[in-house]
Design an enzyme around this catalytic site. Structure first.
Site, PDB file in Angstrom:
ATOM      1  N   HIS A 155       0.872  -1.173   0.000  1.00 45.63           N
ATOM      2  CA  HIS A 155       0.000   0.000   0.000  1.00 45.63           C
ATOM      3  C   HIS A 155       0.909   1.223   0.000  1.00 45.63           C
ATOM      4  O   HIS A 155       1.266   1.748   1.059  1.00 45.63           O
ATOM      5  CB  HIS A 155      -0.909  -0.014   1.235  1.00 45.63           C
ATOM      6  CG  HIS A 155      -1.955   1.042   1.233  1.00 45.63           C
ATOM      7  ND1 HIS A 155      -3.180   0.877   1.823  1.00 45.63           N
ATOM      8  CD2 HIS A 155      -1.969   2.299   0.723  1.00 45.63           C
ATOM      9  CE1 HIS A 155      -3.908   1.973   1.683  1.00 45.63           C
ATOM     10  NE2 HIS A 155      -3.185   2.841   1.020  1.00 45.63           N
ATOM     11  N   HIS A 160      -7.134  -7.011   7.540  1.00 47.32           N
ATOM     12  CA  HIS A 160      -6.877  -6.044   8.602  1.00 47.32           C
ATOM     13  C   HIS A 160      -6.980  -6.730   9.965  1.00 47.32           C
ATOM     14  O   HIS A 160      -8.010  -7.282  10.318  1.00 47.32           O
ATOM     15  CB  HIS A 160      -7.827  -4.845   8.559  1.00 47.32           C
ATOM     16  CG  HIS A 160      -7.135  -3.582   8.997  1.00 47.32           C
ATOM     17  ND1 HIS A 160      -6.412  -2.789   8.126  1.00 47.32           N
ATOM     18  CD2 HIS A 160      -7.040  -2.989  10.206  1.00 47.32           C
ATOM     19  CE1 HIS A 160      -5.913  -1.755   8.773  1.00 47.32           C
ATOM     20  NE2 HIS A 160      -6.258  -1.856  10.043  1.00 47.32           N
ATOM     21  N   GLU A 209      -2.563  -1.726  -3.197  1.00 42.18           N
ATOM     22  CA  GLU A 209      -3.681  -1.050  -2.565  1.00 42.18           C
ATOM     23  C   GLU A 209      -3.446   0.454  -2.549  1.00 42.18           C
ATOM     24  O   GLU A 209      -2.302   0.909  -2.494  1.00 42.18           O
ATOM     25  CB  GLU A 209      -3.832  -1.510  -1.108  1.00 42.18           C
ATOM     26  CG  GLU A 209      -4.030  -2.984  -0.923  1.00 42.18           C
ATOM     27  CD  GLU A 209      -4.127  -3.363   0.549  1.00 42.18           C
ATOM     28  OE1 GLU A 209      -4.661  -4.437   0.838  1.00 42.18           O
ATOM     29  OE2 GLU A 209      -3.645  -2.577   1.404  1.00 42.18           O
TER      30      GLU A 209
END
Length: 248
Positions: free
Chosen positions: A43, A198, A75
């Site tokens: 990310h 997550h 991401e």
């Protein structure tokens, strides 16, 4: 079977504490892939506090040259800079996340009813320019899945932060798991694939994979990297793969 993608952001965060090239993202990424991870996730945030833009070509080359059957998942919030970056790198999967640059980490999914028209344009663009699978970060809310499907995305990635945050409260964790399962069922009924990520750990991953048997992929970074300090990267990947229900 649920696949495991290893998120390397925590590795990059540790590296960035010093002006040194270690720990190596490509080195640990290679170990993770050798241990059976389906791919690598990053990310790259605008402030480059963990994964840097400069890391992406090296990771792309690692997968292309040594693990051509694996995937690169990038991401990020779909700013123009981010879109141009993924169009350059050509990942197999792009996961769009509604992050503010000031956020410490991703902490909520898209409001598909409000953002659907905007996301539809971005999804259409990325399918043409990258050919990637497009996944959209989503809260555990079945009522949002119809609007998510209308964007043209291929998958949703369920935000499992509230589930992981209940690690010391089994009853609350069970309630969060049901929300995730109901959302996954709604998504699958609409033809969407389902990812999750997550605050997932070896302990909470198995109940998630059992409750959502069609869960396609989990992307795990913080908990996996923390475990790697104890068990090493290769054994940690094997532990998480077993937690996904894989025979290792």
């Amino acid at each position: 079977m649920t696949e495991l993608s290893v998120n390397l952001n925590a590795v990059a965060l540790l590296r960035n504490r010093r002006d040194l090239p270690w720990p190596s993202m490509t080195g640990l990424g290679r170990i993770a892939l050798e241990a059976g991870a389906v791919g690598l996730t990053v990310h790259p945030r605008p402030d480059e506090r963990h994964t840097r833009r400069a890391d992406l070509p090296d990771l792309r080359t690692l997968i292309d040259t040594e693990f051509p059957d694996r995937e690169f998942n990038i991401e990020g919030n779909p700013s123009e800079d981010f879109l141009e970056l993924v169009e350059e790198i050509q990942p197999e999967q792009v996961t769009l996340v509604p992050d503010d640059p000031a956020q410490a980490t991703s902490d909520h999914g898209w409001d598909f009813k409000a953002d659907g028209a905007h996301l539809h344009k971005i999804v259409a663009r990325l399918k043409v320019t990258t050919g990637a699978r497009i996944s959209l970060f989503a809260d555990a809310d079945p009522a949002q899945m119809a609007a998510a499907a209308e964007t043209g995305c291929d998958r949703v990635e369920l935000y499992t932060g509230p589930y992981g945050g209940c690690h010391d409260d089994p009853e609350a964790q069970a309630r969060e798991l049901e929300k995730l399962a109901e959302t996954a069922e709604a998504a699958i009924a609409l033809g969407l694939g389902v990812n999750a990520g997550h605050d997932l750990t070896v302990e909470n991953l198995t109940p998630l994979a059992l409750r959502i048997p069609d869960l396609a992929e989990v992307s795990i970074g913080h908990g996996l990297t923390a475990d790697a300090l104890t068990y090493g990267m290769a054994e940690t990947v094997r532990r998480f793969r077993r937690a996904c229900g894989q025979v290792v």
